[in-house]
Structures are given as C-alpha cells and as structure tokens.
Design an enzyme around this catalytic site. Structure first.
Site, PDB file in Angstrom:
ATOM      1  N   GLY A  97      11.004  -9.931   2.002  1.00 50.18           N
ATOM      2  CA  GLY A  97      11.136  -8.696   2.024  1.00 50.18           C
ATOM      3  C   GLY A  97      10.283  -7.796   1.315  1.00 50.18           C
ATOM      4  N   HIS A 106       2.341  -7.565  11.810  1.00 52.43           N
ATOM      5  CA  HIS A 106       1.681  -8.897  12.156  1.00 52.43           C
ATOM      6  C   HIS A 106       0.344  -8.966  11.099  1.00 52.43           C
ATOM      7  CE1 HIS A 106       1.257 -12.520  14.016  1.00 52.43           C
ATOM      8  NE2 HIS A 106      -0.163 -12.302  14.263  1.00 52.43           N
ATOM      9  N   ASP A 158       3.766 -10.639  19.343  1.00 52.31           N
ATOM     10  CA  ASP A 158       2.780  -9.873  18.367  1.00 52.31           C
ATOM     11  C   ASP A 158       1.864  -9.266  19.202  1.00 52.31           C
ATOM     12  OD1 ASP A 158       4.188 -10.775  16.012  1.00 52.31           O
ATOM     13  OD2 ASP A 158       3.042 -12.916  16.262  1.00 52.31           O
TER      14      ASP A 158
HETATM   15  C1  GRF Z   1       4.552 -10.550   6.568  1.00 51.08           C
HETATM   16  O1  GRF Z   1       3.241 -11.310   6.424  1.00 51.08           O
HETATM   17  C2  GRF Z   1       4.705  -9.999   8.218  1.00 51.08           C
HETATM   18  O2  GRF Z   1       3.382  -9.593   8.776  1.00 51.08           O
HETATM   19  C3  GRF Z   1       5.290 -11.302   8.697  1.00 51.08           C
HETATM   20  O3  GRF Z   1       6.085 -11.793   7.821  1.00 51.08           O
HETATM   21  C4  GRF Z   1       5.561 -11.663   6.515  1.00 51.08           C
HETATM   22  C5  GRF Z   1       7.150 -10.916   6.035  1.00 51.08           C
HETATM   23  O4  GRF Z   1       6.752 -10.935   4.386  1.00 51.08           O
HETATM   24  N1  GRF Z   1       5.546 -10.921  10.153  1.00 51.08           N
HETATM   25  P1  GRF Z   1       7.881 -10.150   3.697  1.00 51.08           P
HETATM   26  O5  GRF Z   1       9.199 -10.958   4.075  1.00 51.08           O
HETATM   27  O6  GRF Z   1       7.979  -8.669   3.935  1.00 51.08           O
HETATM   28  O7  GRF Z   1       7.451 -10.635   2.276  1.00 51.08           O
END
Ligand code: GRF
Length: 202
Positions: free
Chosen positions: A13, A118, A159
């Site tokens: 998160g 993404h 994506d």
């Molecule tokens: C991010 O790199 C996002 O692009 C991908 O999952 C990751 C989530 O990271 N889809 P976080 O949970 O927000 O730290």
C-alpha cells in the site's frame, strides 16, 4: 467540489500512502472514501486505519468455492465488490497493486473511472513481474530504460488501456534490481497523484 476516491490494494500500500499524503498535504483535492483489500495481511489496511479511512477485507476464495467454475466465481465476486464500492459514490476507483484482473461484471457495476497503476511503460511488460522482466531485458539485451504508467481500465485487458500519465525511468550502469525498483516506485507515487488530480472533478 472534492473528488471521491475508492482505493483497491492488496499489498504494502505504499501507493495508497502516496495518495493519503498528497490529500493530507493539500497537494490533491480529493477524499479517500474507502479502501478495499483482497489479502487479509495487506499492510495497506494499517495505512488506511492510521489515516482514519474505512477499510475492508473482501476475500475472493468463498466466491470461487461456491461457484461451478472460476469465471463464474470471479464474476460473482466482482459484482459484489462493485456494489460495495458503489455505496461510496466514487468519482475514481484506483487499482493500486490490486493484483487481480477484473471481469466486465466489475466494470459494469462501477459508475466511476477505473484506473490501474503499472510499473512499466505503455505496451511493455504486462503482468505481475514487470520490474523483473525489465531487469532481465536489461541484463540480456541492454534495455536502458523502463518506466511506469497509470491507465484507464475499459475492459478485461491486462495492464492495458488508454494512458492517463506515464514516465520513463533510466536504467543506470550502477543500478541493481532493487535500486531500479526503488526509482520506479518513486515515479509511481508522483504519477498516481498526477493521474488522480487530472481525473477528479475540480
Ligand atoms: C506497484 O508497483 C504497482 O504498480 C503494482 O503493484 C505495486 C503495488 O505496490 N501494480 P504498493 O502495494 O502500492 O506498495
């Protein structure tokens, strides 16, 4: 008018945190109405709790177990989740590390813009291992840049969808996979705030 967001996350998160911080610091004119997670242990829940934001864990497993096949179970889950989200009347639903591809049952049930974050440039490295894939392409073929994007989610594509914002990250000679990942995440935090700011009503 302040835009209303619902954020869906399933991991750390840190991108949710970027939104929470931007709202708290008045860099983003929006309100995070609710957070949903699909993993019980998702740290995103603690971030939401600490910020005083309603959060709920909605697991998919019971829907899959009750259905005759996976597709039917996923559609039932997506319909229910969309209904819960609709009660918050969001302008934008943010997939921030949700790690689950929605069926059209979700998209039909949500009257809001749905965006996905993404960690790759448009059209490159779809899927859950985009950073590993870019790092492998760097080692094997000398790829010297990757990036991140936020795109609209119009259908069940992976994506893929109209790009809201994107940005490049150079792969430096002294990069490690981890240093590259850290810079991609820094860019993601900025892109996500910019994307939401461009989509919420002002
Ligand atoms: C991010 O790199 C996002 O692009 C991908 O999952 C990751 C989530 O990271 N889809 P976080 O949970 O927000 O730290």
């Amino acid at each position: 008018m302040t835009g209303r967001l619902v954020v869906l996350a399933s991991g750390s998160g840190s991108n949710l945190q970027a939104l929470i911080d931007a709202v708290a610091e008045d860099r983003l004119q929006a309100e995070i109405s609710a957070v949903y997670v699909n993993r019980r242990s998702a740290y995103a829940r603690k971030r939401a709790d600490d910020a005083g934001i309603t959060q709920d864990f909605v697991p998919m497993r019971p829907y899959l177990d009750a259905a005759s096949d996976d597709r039917t179970g996923r559609e039932a889950y997506d319909r229910d989740l969309a209904q819960r989200i609709a009660t918050h009347e969001p302008d934008v639903v943010v997939l921030a590390g949700w790690m689950h591809i929605f069926t059209n049952a979700f998209l039909r049930g949500v009257d809001a813009k749905v965006i996905n974050l993404h960690p790759a440039l448009p059209g490159e490295f779809p899927g859950a291992h985009a950073i590993d894939d870019a790092w492998r392409a760097h080692l094997d073929d000398g790829l010297d840049r990757t990036g991140a994007m936020v795109h609209l989610v119009p259908d069940e594509g992976l994506d893929d969808g109209p790009v809201v914002v994107s940005g490049e990250v150079p792969i430096l000679v002294d990069d490690t996979r981890d240093s590259l990942e850290a810079r991609i995440h820094e860019l993601e935090y900025q892109l996500l705030v910019d994307a939401v700011a461009s989509l919420v009503p002002s």
